[in-house]
Design a protein around this motif. Structure first.
Motif, PDB file in Angstrom:
ATOM      1  N   MET A 278       0.836  -1.192   0.000  1.00 35.32           N
ATOM      2  CA  MET A 278       0.000   0.000   0.000  1.00 35.32           C
ATOM      3  C   MET A 278       0.874   1.247   0.000  1.00 35.32           C
ATOM      4  O   MET A 278       1.829   1.352   0.775  1.00 35.32           O
ATOM      5  CB  MET A 278      -0.885  -0.027   1.252  1.00 35.32           C
ATOM      6  CG  MET A 278      -1.862   1.106   1.407  1.00 35.32           C
ATOM      7  SD  MET A 278      -3.006   0.792   2.798  1.00 35.32           S
ATOM      8  CE  MET A 278      -1.921   1.052   4.213  1.00 35.32           C
ATOM      9  N   THR A 279       0.562   2.191  -0.885  1.00 37.80           N
ATOM     10  CA  THR A 279       1.213   3.504  -0.857  1.00 37.80           C
ATOM     11  C   THR A 279       0.147   4.589  -0.891  1.00 37.80           C
ATOM     12  O   THR A 279      -0.858   4.466  -1.595  1.00 37.80           O
ATOM     13  CB  THR A 279       2.187   3.714  -2.034  1.00 37.80           C
ATOM     14  OG1 THR A 279       1.462   3.737  -3.273  1.00 37.80           O
ATOM     15  CG2 THR A 279       3.244   2.627  -2.088  1.00 37.80           C
ATOM     16  N   SER A 280       0.389   5.644  -0.142  1.00 33.87           N
ATOM     17  CA  SER A 280      -0.547   6.759  -0.081  1.00 33.87           C
ATOM     18  C   SER A 280       0.242   8.049   0.081  1.00 33.87           C
ATOM     19  O   SER A 280       0.882   8.259   1.113  1.00 33.87           O
ATOM     20  CB  SER A 280      -1.507   6.573   1.101  1.00 33.87           C
ATOM     21  OG  SER A 280      -2.365   7.671   1.248  1.00 33.87           O
ATOM     22  N   HIS A 281       0.259   8.866  -0.966  1.00 34.83           N
ATOM     23  CA  HIS A 281       0.984  10.137  -0.944  1.00 34.83           C
ATOM     24  C   HIS A 281       2.454   9.920  -0.605  1.00 34.83           C
ATOM     25  O   HIS A 281       3.064  10.692   0.126  1.00 34.83           O
ATOM     26  CB  HIS A 281       0.330  11.117   0.039  1.00 34.83           C
ATOM     27  CG  HIS A 281      -1.064  11.481  -0.329  1.00 34.83           C
ATOM     28  ND1 HIS A 281      -1.404  12.711  -0.850  1.00 34.83           N
ATOM     29  CD2 HIS A 281      -2.218  10.762  -0.281  1.00 34.83           C
ATOM     30  CE1 HIS A 281      -2.712  12.739  -1.088  1.00 34.83           C
ATOM     31  NE2 HIS A 281      -3.215  11.562  -0.762  1.00 34.83           N
ATOM     32  N   GLU A 313      -2.451   7.869  -4.931  1.00 35.90           N
ATOM     33  CA  GLU A 313      -1.400   8.825  -5.262  1.00 35.90           C
ATOM     34  C   GLU A 313      -1.902   9.764  -6.369  1.00 35.90           C
ATOM     35  O   GLU A 313      -2.928   9.501  -6.986  1.00 35.90           O
ATOM     36  CB  GLU A 313      -0.154   8.089  -5.796  1.00 35.90           C
ATOM     37  CG  GLU A 313       0.388   6.980  -4.906  1.00 35.90           C
ATOM     38  CD  GLU A 313       1.322   7.488  -3.819  1.00 35.90           C
ATOM     39  OE1 GLU A 313       1.536   8.724  -3.755  1.00 35.90           O
ATOM     40  OE2 GLU A 313       1.835   6.676  -3.042  1.00 35.90           O
ATOM     41  N   ASN A 314      -1.140  10.820  -6.623  1.00 35.79           N
ATOM     42  CA  ASN A 314      -1.365  11.566  -7.853  1.00 35.79           C
ATOM     43  C   ASN A 314      -1.239  10.593  -9.018  1.00 35.79           C
ATOM     44  O   ASN A 314      -0.298   9.792  -9.066  1.00 35.79           O
ATOM     45  CB  ASN A 314      -0.318  12.665  -8.017  1.00 35.79           C
ATOM     46  CG  ASN A 314      -0.345  13.689  -6.894  1.00 35.79           C
ATOM     47  OD1 ASN A 314      -1.192  13.633  -6.008  1.00 35.79           O
ATOM     48  ND2 ASN A 314       0.593  14.608  -6.933  1.00 35.79           N
ATOM     49  N   LEU A 319      -0.370   5.370 -10.809  1.00 35.33           N
ATOM     50  CA  LEU A 319      -1.004   4.436 -11.731  1.00 35.33           C
ATOM     51  C   LEU A 319      -0.692   4.699 -13.195  1.00 35.33           C
ATOM     52  O   LEU A 319      -0.878   3.816 -14.033  1.00 35.33           O
ATOM     53  CB  LEU A 319      -2.515   4.441 -11.501  1.00 35.33           C
ATOM     54  CG  LEU A 319      -2.933   3.917 -10.113  1.00 35.33           C
ATOM     55  CD1 LEU A 319      -4.398   4.196  -9.855  1.00 35.33           C
ATOM     56  CD2 LEU A 319      -2.636   2.437  -9.976  1.00 35.33           C
ATOM     57  N   GLU A 320      -0.221   5.886 -13.521  1.00 29.95           N
ATOM     58  CA  GLU A 320       0.161   6.146 -14.902  1.00 29.95           C
ATOM     59  C   GLU A 320       1.251   5.188 -15.367  1.00 29.95           C
ATOM     60  O   GLU A 320       1.322   4.843 -16.552  1.00 29.95           O
ATOM     61  CB  GLU A 320       0.631   7.594 -15.065  1.00 29.95           C
ATOM     62  CG  GLU A 320       0.996   7.964 -16.506  1.00 29.95           C
ATOM     63  CD  GLU A 320       1.420   9.406 -16.651  1.00 29.95           C
ATOM     64  OE1 GLU A 320       2.623   9.653 -16.871  1.00 29.95           O
ATOM     65  OE2 GLU A 320       0.547  10.289 -16.538  1.00 29.95           O
ATOM     66  N   THR A 334      -7.251  17.901 -12.093  1.00 29.09           N
ATOM     67  CA  THR A 334      -8.339  17.581 -11.171  1.00 29.09           C
ATOM     68  C   THR A 334      -8.084  18.007  -9.730  1.00 29.09           C
ATOM     69  O   THR A 334      -9.031  18.134  -8.954  1.00 29.09           O
ATOM     70  CB  THR A 334      -8.604  16.066 -11.167  1.00 29.09           C
ATOM     71  OG1 THR A 334      -7.460  15.399 -10.597  1.00 29.09           O
ATOM     72  CG2 THR A 334      -8.852  15.551 -12.575  1.00 29.09           C
ATOM     73  N   ALA A 335      -6.805  18.175  -9.344  1.00 22.33           N
ATOM     74  CA  ALA A 335      -6.413  18.413  -7.950  1.00 22.33           C
ATOM     75  C   ALA A 335      -6.918  17.291  -7.051  1.00 22.33           C
ATOM     76  O   ALA A 335      -7.177  17.489  -5.863  1.00 22.33           O
ATOM     77  CB  ALA A 335      -6.906  19.768  -7.459  1.00 22.33           C
ATOM     78  N   GLN A 336      -7.078  16.096  -7.638  1.00 28.53           N
ATOM     79  CA  GLN A 336      -7.507  14.903  -6.908  1.00 28.53           C
ATOM     80  C   GLN A 336      -6.484  13.793  -7.110  1.00 28.53           C
ATOM     81  O   GLN A 336      -5.825  13.720  -8.155  1.00 28.53           O
ATOM     82  CB  GLN A 336      -8.865  14.405  -7.424  1.00 28.53           C
ATOM     83  CG  GLN A 336     -10.002  15.402  -7.278  1.00 28.53           C
ATOM     84  CD  GLN A 336     -10.609  15.373  -5.892  1.00 28.53           C
ATOM     85  OE1 GLN A 336     -11.191  14.385  -5.466  1.00 28.53           O
ATOM     86  NE2 GLN A 336     -10.472  16.474  -5.171  1.00 28.53           N
ATOM     87  N   CYS A 337      -6.360  12.940  -6.106  1.00 32.05           N
ATOM     88  CA  CYS A 337      -5.548  11.745  -6.281  1.00 32.05           C
ATOM     89  C   CYS A 337      -6.404  10.637  -6.886  1.00 32.05           C
ATOM     90  O   CYS A 337      -7.626  10.775  -7.007  1.00 32.05           O
ATOM     91  CB  CYS A 337      -4.967  11.299  -4.943  1.00 32.05           C
ATOM     92  SG  CYS A 337      -3.756  12.461  -4.298  1.00 32.05           S
TER      93      CYS A 337
END
Length: 371
Positions: A278-281, A313-314, A319-320, A334-337
């Motif tokens: 798991m990764t978050s920011h 994440e961004n 995911l890109e 979007t300024a959304q993750c």
């Protein structure tokens, strides 16, 4: 300091004010917008390594200094310290004077500390994705968080969740009686609702961080609180509550590199359990090449045991690398993750895009049909 570096820092501050703080933190929106046009304040960030030189680090350092002087007039703008004044014409001059008078101490913090916001609210975003991975795994999973800070998110199975849907419905998950209770606004439109099991079965857990935080140490916990935005006391309360809960259920935290030490850290978890990483920011703090190496290491590990990667994440840094460019998900737009789950088949990763998410767990928009 070079004019190019200052221009880059000014742009980061400006974008932070417009994309991250606007509509969410009036204090930090105001301070960031002012700092973007102030070379003396923006220049304090030059003390940090390039990948760490972010507005959140500047404001965390300032927050920590105000914590140490809670009677200073600036504290009246800091609700986390009992302040109740909103932004006014005195806020910026007072902030600027306070920080420049303590510039040496501020640079010391900025040079040696990292933004380690162990945002407990993000568990509400990650829970549906980890639950999906566990459902596909067919049983208990081993959870490994990369960039874990104090590892508070590793206790997500002990939190309770209430998702407030745009149609008025409410979805609940987690134990009914929990010391940490999280609320998250949920939009789902034509995508349908996410599957939210009442119980998440985590058989083992471990955290990996270049500088893990011991939340039982009051000085370290004070830094985590300083990383919470100063006009959001509820987030600080949740942090304290989760840290207290973790003391009842200690977790193993490993100091190491996100790539070089990932395999050895995973090996500390029971081999018979499917692995959820798991990764978050976390990935914005890795250079581009290291992000690609991180995915390559995940692919290597997926050849040894069943593995899922839960990424919040961004899109551009996460995911890109699996799904390719998506303008509709680009953070700059979007300024959304973006929340997703990556699986491996025949040695190749494939991703499911699950949701777009707000940075601190306050809301998410579900994009995937129920699985």
């Amino acid at each position: 300091m070079s004019s190019e570096r200052l221009a880059e820092l000014a742009e980061r501050l400006r974008r932070f004010a417009e994309n991250e703080a606007a509509g969410w933190s009036p204090l930090y929106e105001h301070l960031a917008a002012q700092a973007a046009d102030d070379e003396d304040i923006a220049g304090l960030l030059t003390a940090a390594p390039a990948e760490q030189a972010r507005p959140t680090l500047l404001f965390a350092a300032a927050h920590r200094l105000v914590q140490a002087e809670p009677l200073h007039p600036l504290s009246r703008y800091y609700p986390t310290l009992g302040g109740f004044d909103g932004v006014d014409r005195e806020t910026w001059p007072l902030f600027r004077e306070f920080l420049l008078e303590r510039a040496e101490r501020a640079r010391e913090l900025i040079a040696h500390r990292r933004t380690q916001t162990n945002e407990v609210g993000r568990a509400a975003l990650l829970y549906p994705a980890v639950a999906l991975a566990a459902k596909e795994a067919g049983g208990p999973v081993a959870l490994l968080e990369v960039g874990c800070s104090a590892g508070l998110l590793l206790g997500m199975d002990r939190f309770s969740y209430r998702y407030l849907c745009d149609g008025g419905e409410q979805l609940t998950a987690g134990p009914a009686k929990a010391s940490v209770g999280l609320h998250c606004s949920l939009e789902f439109g034509s995508a349908g609702m996410p599957h939210l099991p009442k119980k998440l079965r985590i058989g083992a857990r471990i955290g990996l961080d270049s500088h893990p935080v011991d939340a039982t140490d009051e000085e370290e916990l004070a830094w985590l609180e300083a990383c919470v935005w100063a006009d959001q006391p509820e987030r600080a309360r949740l942090l304290r509550t989760a840290a207290h809960e973790q003391r009842k259920h200690p977790v193993e935290l490993v100091a190491g590199d996100a790539v070089a030490d990932l395999g050895a850290t995973a090996a500390r978890l029971p081999a018979e359990l499917p692995l959820v990483v798991m990764t978050s920011h976390t990935l914005p703090y890795l250079p581009e090449q290291r992000r690609e190496e991180f995915l390559a290491e995940l692919t290597r590990l997926a050849g040894e045991r069943p593995l899922w990667w839960v990424s919040e994440e961004n899109y551009e840094v996460g995911l890109e690398h699996v799904s390719g460019q998506r303008e509709d998900l680009a953070y700059d737009r979007t300024a959304q993750c973006t929340l997703g789950v990556v699986r491996w088949s025949g040695g190749s990763p494939r991703a499911s895009i699950l949701a777009t998410t707000a940075p601190h767990g306050q809301r998410m928009t579900w994009l995937l049909e129920p699985v």
